[in-house]
Write a protein that holds these residues in place. Structure first.
Motif, PDB file in Angstrom:
ATOM      1  N   GLU A   1      59.017 100.337  68.282  1.00  0.00           N
ATOM      2  CA  GLU A   1      58.842  99.501  69.472  1.00  0.00           C
ATOM      3  C   GLU A   1      59.215 100.271  70.734  1.00  0.00           C
ATOM      4  N   ILE A   2      60.281 101.078  70.650  1.00  0.00           N
ATOM      5  CA  ILE A   2      60.698 101.868  71.804  1.00  0.00           C
ATOM      6  C   ILE A   2      59.620 102.887  72.173  1.00  0.00           C
ATOM      7  N   ARG A   3      59.014 103.527  71.193  1.00  0.00           N
ATOM      8  CA  ARG A   3      57.921 104.452  71.473  1.00  0.00           C
ATOM      9  C   ARG A   3      56.787 103.741  72.203  1.00  0.00           C
ATOM     10  N   HIS A   4      56.468 102.519  71.800  1.00  0.00           N
ATOM     11  CA  HIS A   4      55.396 101.775  72.452  1.00  0.00           C
ATOM     12  C   HIS A   4      55.766 101.388  73.882  1.00  0.00           C
ATOM     13  N   VAL A   5      57.039 101.073  74.099  1.00  0.00           N
ATOM     14  CA  VAL A   5      57.484 100.816  75.483  1.00  0.00           C
ATOM     15  C   VAL A   5      57.302 102.071  76.326  1.00  0.00           C
ATOM     16  N   ASN A   6      57.709 103.213  75.786  1.00  0.00           N
ATOM     17  CA  ASN A   6      57.610 104.467  76.534  1.00  0.00           C
ATOM     18  C   ASN A   6      56.172 104.943  76.704  1.00  0.00           C
ATOM     19  N   MET A   7      55.260 104.409  75.907  1.00  0.00           N
ATOM     20  CA  MET A   7      53.835 104.673  76.115  1.00  0.00           C
ATOM     21  C   MET A   7      53.234 103.747  77.168  1.00  0.00           C
ATOM     22  N   GLY A   8      53.987 102.706  77.549  1.00  0.00           N
ATOM     23  CA  GLY A   8      53.483 101.737  78.516  1.00  0.00           C
ATOM     24  C   GLY A   8      52.656 100.643  77.895  1.00  0.00           C
ATOM     25  N   LYS A   9      52.649 100.560  76.549  1.00  0.00           N
ATOM     26  CA  LYS A   9      51.813  99.570  75.870  1.00  0.00           C
ATOM     27  C   LYS A   9      52.399  98.168  75.919  1.00  0.00           C
ATOM     28  N   VAL A  10      53.727  98.072  75.972  1.00  0.00           N
ATOM     29  CA  VAL A  10      54.396  96.774  76.052  1.00  0.00           C
ATOM     30  C   VAL A  10      55.477  96.845  77.118  1.00  0.00           C
ATOM     31  N   THR A  11      55.804  95.689  77.688  1.00  0.00           N
ATOM     32  CA  THR A  11      56.829  95.623  78.739  1.00  0.00           C
ATOM     33  C   THR A  11      57.799  94.498  78.408  1.00  0.00           C
ATOM     34  N   PRO A  12      58.785  94.779  77.563  1.00  0.00           N
ATOM     35  CA  PRO A  12      59.748  93.744  77.193  1.00  0.00           C
ATOM     36  C   PRO A  12      60.695  93.415  78.348  1.00  0.00           C
ATOM     37  N   SER A  13      61.344  92.267  78.243  1.00  0.00           N
ATOM     38  CA  SER A  13      62.328  91.871  79.249  1.00  0.00           C
ATOM     39  C   SER A  13      63.553  92.772  79.161  1.00  0.00           C
ATOM     40  N   ASN A  14      64.414  92.696  80.170  1.00  0.00           N
ATOM     41  CA  ASN A  14      65.645  93.495  80.154  1.00  0.00           C
ATOM     42  C   ASN A  14      66.503  93.157  78.941  1.00  0.00           C
ATOM     43  N   GLU A  15      66.576  91.861  78.601  1.00  0.00           N
ATOM     44  CA  GLU A  15      67.365  91.451  77.446  1.00  0.00           C
ATOM     45  C   GLU A  15      66.777  92.024  76.159  1.00  0.00           C
ATOM     46  N   GLU A  16      65.473  92.007  76.048  1.00  0.00           N
ATOM     47  CA  GLU A  16      64.818  92.569  74.865  1.00  0.00           C
ATOM     48  C   GLU A  16      65.032  94.082  74.781  1.00  0.00           C
ATOM     49  N   GLN A  17      64.988  94.757  75.921  1.00  0.00           N
ATOM     50  CA  GLN A  17      65.233  96.196  75.931  1.00  0.00           C
ATOM     51  C   GLN A  17      66.663  96.512  75.494  1.00  0.00           C
ATOM     52  N   THR A  18      67.604  95.702  75.939  1.00  0.00           N
ATOM     53  CA  THR A  18      69.003  95.895  75.532  1.00  0.00           C
ATOM     54  C   THR A  18      69.146  95.770  74.030  1.00  0.00           C
ATOM     55  N   GLU A  19      68.525  94.763  73.455  1.00  0.00           N
ATOM     56  CA  GLU A  19      68.606  94.558  72.010  1.00  0.00           C
ATOM     57  C   GLU A  19      67.945  95.710  71.254  1.00  0.00           C
ATOM     58  N   MET A  20      66.852  96.238  71.778  1.00  0.00           N
ATOM     59  CA  MET A  20      66.178  97.371  71.139  1.00  0.00           C
ATOM     60  C   MET A  20      67.092  98.587  71.048  1.00  0.00           C
ATOM     61  N   GLU A  21      67.904  98.781  72.076  1.00  0.00           N
ATOM     62  CA  GLU A  21      68.699 100.001  72.168  1.00  0.00           C
ATOM     63  C   GLU A  21      70.090  99.887  71.549  1.00  0.00           C
ATOM     64  N   ILE A  22      70.490  98.695  71.132  1.00  0.00           N
ATOM     65  CA  ILE A  22      71.835  98.526  70.586  1.00  0.00           C
ATOM     66  C   ILE A  22      72.019  99.434  69.367  1.00  0.00           C
ATOM     67  N   GLY A  23      73.179 100.070  69.308  1.00  0.00           N
ATOM     68  CA  GLY A  23      73.497 100.941  68.187  1.00  0.00           C
ATOM     69  C   GLY A  23      73.505 102.397  68.586  1.00  0.00           C
ATOM     70  N   PRO A  24      73.908 103.274  67.670  1.00  0.00           N
ATOM     71  CA  PRO A  24      74.010 104.704  67.985  1.00  0.00           C
ATOM     72  C   PRO A  24      72.648 105.364  68.029  1.00  0.00           C
ATOM     73  N   ASN A  25      72.566 106.530  68.687  1.00  0.00           N
ATOM     74  CA  ASN A  25      71.335 107.305  68.591  1.00  0.00           C
ATOM     75  C   ASN A  25      71.304 108.019  67.250  1.00  0.00           C
ATOM     76  N   ARG A  26      70.091 108.236  66.755  1.00  0.00           N
ATOM     77  CA  ARG A  26      69.944 108.907  65.457  1.00  0.00           C
ATOM     78  C   ARG A  26      68.813 109.923  65.534  1.00  0.00           C
ATOM     79  N   CYS A  27      68.877 110.790  66.541  1.00  0.00           N
ATOM     80  CA  CYS A  27      67.824 111.779  66.730  1.00  0.00           C
ATOM     81  C   CYS A  27      68.085 113.077  65.973  1.00  0.00           C
ATOM     82  N   ALA A  28      69.246 113.191  65.354  1.00  0.00           N
ATOM     83  CA  ALA A  28      69.650 114.480  64.782  1.00  0.00           C
ATOM     84  C   ALA A  28      69.580 114.498  63.273  1.00  0.00           C
ATOM     85  N   VAL A  29      69.415 115.709  62.745  1.00  0.00           N
ATOM     86  CA  VAL A  29      69.603 115.967  61.325  1.00  0.00           C
ATOM     87  C   VAL A  29      71.095 116.120  61.106  1.00  0.00           C
ATOM     88  N   ARG A  30      71.693 115.335  60.206  1.00  0.00           N
ATOM     89  CA  ARG A  30      73.131 115.417  59.960  1.00  0.00           C
ATOM     90  C   ARG A  30      73.383 115.941  58.561  1.00  0.00           C
TER      91      ARG A  30
END
Length: 375
Positions: free
Chosen positions: A346-375
Motif C-alpha cells: 500500500e505504501i508503494r502505491h501511495v508513493n506512486m501517486g495511485k492512492v491518497t489515504p488520509s493522514n490517519e490512514e498514513q499513520t496506521e500504514m507506517e506504524i512499526g519498525p522499518n524492515r528494509c535491511a537484511v539481518r
C-alpha cells in the motif's frame, strides 16, 4: 504526586543525550516485542494495561525509584490511567503524550557537518521509525534527499535557515514509509527527482534521476552527484555530496545491507545488489562518510545522535560486505529474511501517486519498525 507529560521531543533528547530512563510499556506483549522506544540506557517493563485495571501494587517492586519513569501505550489513553495509579502510589512518573503514534512521527534534525564554502549538511532522524532524511544547504539554496511525509518539518527548517529548497530527491521508490518528496517540491517550486526505473507506474510528473546527474548549490563548488546503485530496487541511486558524504539510500546501512525483495523481485535483483556493494562502492574513496536512509538498532547512532560511518570502516566491519561466496550471499539476501514492512504494498502505491489515504490512514500504514535491511 503529580503526573508529568512528556512529548516525543523530550524522549528524543533522552536518547540522543544518552540518559537513563525506565519505560513501563502497557501495550500488548506482541506489540512491545515487535517495536519499542529504544535508548542506549533505557530499561523496560512490559505489562499490558488490562492486567493493571485492579491496581499497580503487584508491579511496584519491579519499578525503580532512582531513575525517571515513563509510561507508554499506543495512543496515550491507557498510559494516562496507569501513570495516575503509579502517582497515587507515591511515584514520580510521566506518560508519553500521543503514545507510540507520536513517537513514530517525531523527527529530530541533527547537523552532520560542514560543507565547502560555508555550507552545511543536516540529517533528520526519525527515531521511532528509523528513517533518515537529509538537507544540504549553501548560499541560500537547499537540496533534500529522502524526505518523509511530514513536509512542514523540512519547509520550516529551510525557512529558519533562510534558504530556498531547489532540489528534492528520492533515492528510490520507498516501500516502508511514505515519501514527502514530491509534496515538498509542489509546495516550494523545487524540482522533484525520482529514478525512472522505479517510476514506471507513477502517475505524477517528475524529473528523471539518472546516473552522473549533478546539481550545484549556489555558486560554490558544492556538488550533489548521483550514482546509480541498484539492488534494493532496480532504480536505487546513491549521492555523493561535496566529495565527503555518500548517501546510500537503502542499499547500505551501518550494520547491514538492503533487502532486494520488497517489489517481489529478490532473485532478479541479487546480482545488482552484489555488484553495487562489491564493485561500484569499492571504487569510491574509503574516506567518504556513509549516510544511509535508515538505521535498524539504537547502537548505530553516534554520540551526537547522527547515523554515519566511514566507508572504509564498513568494508571491514559490515557483515554484508564480507561474503566472498556469491551463492552464500544470494542465500543471505533471499532466504530467511525478516518480516516485510507493515503495509509495504500500500505504501508503494501511495508513493506512486495511485492512492491518497488520509493522514490517519498514513499513520496506521507506517506504524512499526522499518524492515528494509537484511539481518
Amino acid at each position: 504526586m503529580t503526573v508529568n507529560i512528556w512529548t516525543a521531543a523530550d524522549v528524543a533528547r533522552k536518547v540522543i543525550d544518552n540518559k537513563e530512563l525506565f519505560i513501563l510499556d502497557v501495550r500488548n506483549a506482541d506489540a512491545f516485542a515487535d517495536w519499542k522506544i529504544e535508548g542506549h540506557k533505557f530499561n523496560y517493563l512490559n505489562i499490558p494495561y488490562f492486567e493493571l485495571l485492579d491496581g499497580v501494587e503487584e508491579i511496584l517492586p519491579q519499578i525503580p525509584t532512582d531513575i525517571e519513569i515513563l509510561v507508554v501505550c499506543a495512543k496515550e489513553g491507557s498510559s494516562i490511567m496507569v501513570a495516575e495509579l503509579l502517582a497515587e502510589a507515591g511515584l514520580e512518573v510521566a506518560y508519553l503524550e500521543g503514545g507510540m503514534k507520536s513517537w513514530s512521527m517525531y523527527i529530530e534534525p541533527v547537523k552532520v557537518g560542514e560543507l565547502s564554502g560555508g555550507g552545511e549538511l543536516y540529517q533528520f532522524v526519525r527515531l521511532g521509525k528509523g528513517c533518515l532524511s537529509y538537507m544540504a544547504v549553501n548560499e541560500g539554496e537547499a537540496a533534500i534527499i529522502d524526505a518523509v511525509r511530514f513536509t512542514d518539518v523540512f519547509i520550516k527548517f529551510a525557512e529558519e535557515k533562510g534558504v530556498q529548497i531547489k532540489h528534492v530527491f528520492d533515492t528510490h521508490l520507498h516501500a516502508d514509509h511514505i515519501s514527502g518528496g514530491r509534496h515538498i517540491a509542489s509546495q516550494t517550486g523545487a524540482a522533484y527527482y525520482l529514478p525512472s526505473k522505479d517510476a514506471e507506474e507513477v502517475v505524477f510528473d517528475f524529473t528523471p534521476l539518472t546516473d552522473d546527474l549533478t546539481v550545484k548549490l549556489g555558486n560554490s563548488e558544492i556538488e550533489v552527484g548521483a550514482l546509480y546503485s541498484p539492488g534494493h530496487t532496480i532504480g536505487s541511486t546513491s549521492f555523493v555530496i561535496d566529495k565527503k558524504y555518500l548517501l546510500t539510500g537503502d542499499i547500505l546501512f551501518i550494520d547491514s545491507i538492503g533487502r532486494p525483495d520488497l517489489a517481489g523481485l529478490a532473485d532478479d535483483w541479487v546480482r545488482d545488489l552484489r555488484q553495487t556493494l562489491y564493485s561500484r562502492y569499492r571504487s569510491l574513496a574509503e574516506d567518504l562518510i556513509v549516510l544511509p536512509a535508515h538505521f535498524m538498532i539504537i547502537e548505530e547512532l553516534n554520540e551526537d545522535g547522527t547515523v554515519g560511518k566511514r566507508l572504509g570502516d564498513l568494508f571491514v566491519e559490515n557483515h554484508g560486505l564480507n561474503v566472498e561466496d556469491e551463492e552464500v550471499f544470494r542465500s543471505m539476501v533471499t532466504d530467511n529474511l525478516p518480516p516485510q514492512p507493515n503495509s509495504y504494498e500500500e505504501i508503494r502505491h501511495v508513493n506512486m501517486g495511485k492512492v491518497t489515504p488520509s493522514n490517519e490512514e498514513q499513520t496506521e500504514m507506517e506504524i512499526g519498525p522499518n524492515r528494509c535491511a537484511v539481518r
